[in-house]
Motif scaffolding. Sequence first.
Motif, PDB file in Angstrom:
ATOM      1  N   GLU A   1       0.850  -1.190   0.000  1.00  0.00           N
ATOM      2  CA  GLU A   1       0.000   0.000   0.000  1.00  0.00           C
ATOM      3  C   GLU A   1       0.884   1.237   0.000  1.00  0.00           C
ATOM      4  O   GLU A   1       1.801   1.372   0.804  1.00  0.00           O
ATOM      5  N   THR A   2       0.630   2.115  -0.966  1.00  0.00           N
ATOM      6  CA  THR A   2       1.417   3.347  -1.061  1.00  0.00           C
ATOM      7  C   THR A   2       0.483   4.541  -0.945  1.00  0.00           C
ATOM      8  O   THR A   2      -0.674   4.482  -1.376  1.00  0.00           O
ATOM      9  N   PRO A   3       0.958   5.639  -0.397  1.00  0.00           N
ATOM     10  CA  PRO A   3       0.111   6.822  -0.236  1.00  0.00           C
ATOM     11  C   PRO A   3      -0.375   7.349  -1.587  1.00  0.00           C
ATOM     12  O   PRO A   3       0.323   7.271  -2.589  1.00  0.00           O
ATOM     13  N   ALA A   4      -1.580   7.867  -1.586  1.00  0.00           N
ATOM     14  CA  ALA A   4      -2.185   8.524  -2.746  1.00  0.00           C
ATOM     15  C   ALA A   4      -2.361   7.599  -3.947  1.00  0.00           C
ATOM     16  O   ALA A   4      -2.370   8.055  -5.080  1.00  0.00           O
ATOM     17  N   THR A   5      -2.493   6.301  -3.700  1.00  0.00           N
ATOM     18  CA  THR A   5      -2.779   5.358  -4.787  1.00  0.00           C
ATOM     19  C   THR A   5      -4.246   4.978  -4.702  1.00  0.00           C
ATOM     20  O   THR A   5      -4.721   4.527  -3.667  1.00  0.00           O
ATOM     21  N   GLU A   6      -4.943   5.175  -5.809  1.00  0.00           N
ATOM     22  CA  GLU A   6      -6.374   4.873  -5.887  1.00  0.00           C
ATOM     23  C   GLU A   6      -6.555   3.456  -6.431  1.00  0.00           C
ATOM     24  O   GLU A   6      -6.102   3.139  -7.528  1.00  0.00           O
ATOM     25  N   TRP A   7      -7.208   2.595  -5.655  1.00  0.00           N
ATOM     26  CA  TRP A   7      -7.465   1.230  -6.099  1.00  0.00           C
ATOM     27  C   TRP A   7      -8.672   1.243  -7.037  1.00  0.00           C
ATOM     28  O   TRP A   7      -9.788   1.521  -6.627  1.00  0.00           O
ATOM     29  N   VAL A   8      -8.442   0.978  -8.309  1.00  0.00           N
ATOM     30  CA  VAL A   8      -9.515   0.909  -9.293  1.00  0.00           C
ATOM     31  C   VAL A   8      -9.899  -0.549  -9.497  1.00  0.00           C
ATOM     32  O   VAL A   8     -11.064  -0.897  -9.615  1.00  0.00           O
ATOM     33  N   GLY A   9      -8.901  -1.422  -9.519  1.00  0.00           N
ATOM     34  CA  GLY A   9      -9.131  -2.849  -9.689  1.00  0.00           C
ATOM     35  C   GLY A   9      -9.565  -3.202 -11.097  1.00  0.00           C
ATOM     36  O   GLY A   9      -9.742  -2.352 -11.959  1.00  0.00           O
ATOM     37  N   GLY A  10      -9.723  -4.492 -11.341  1.00  0.00           N
ATOM     38  CA  GLY A  10     -10.189  -4.953 -12.636  1.00  0.00           C
ATOM     39  C   GLY A  10      -9.122  -4.887 -13.714  1.00  0.00           C
ATOM     40  O   GLY A  10      -7.931  -4.891 -13.453  1.00  0.00           O
TER      41      GLY A  10
END
Length: 107
Positions: free
Chosen positions: A39-48
């Motif tokens: 997990e890194t700061p400011a990373t948005e998990w979009v997935g898929g």
Amino acid sequence: MRRLAFHRVHWPSGKFAVMQTVEVDFCGYYRLHYSLKEETPATEWVGGVCMLLPDGIMPQAGDTIAALQHKVCVSELHDAALRVWKAVGMPVDSSIYVPVRKWSRVV
């Protein structure tokens, strides 16, 4: 700069990678990618599943990843600005020959 994390990322060249973070600039163009290890700061998990496509290519419902890869002229990609498109509703373990129900530009 935005960081977006996906299960699978496809390039027009046919290359793909799993569990990747994709960085896009402020205009929404692909800059780089790297493996998602923690997990890194400011990373948005979009997935898929996502696909990087040149600015002029707009996928339509029913297009497959394989067909889009075939449509793009790989020799012209070295200067191309790539956009990030999400294959909405596509299971991450699907074949690249499965039609995608809906495409959505991520940024």
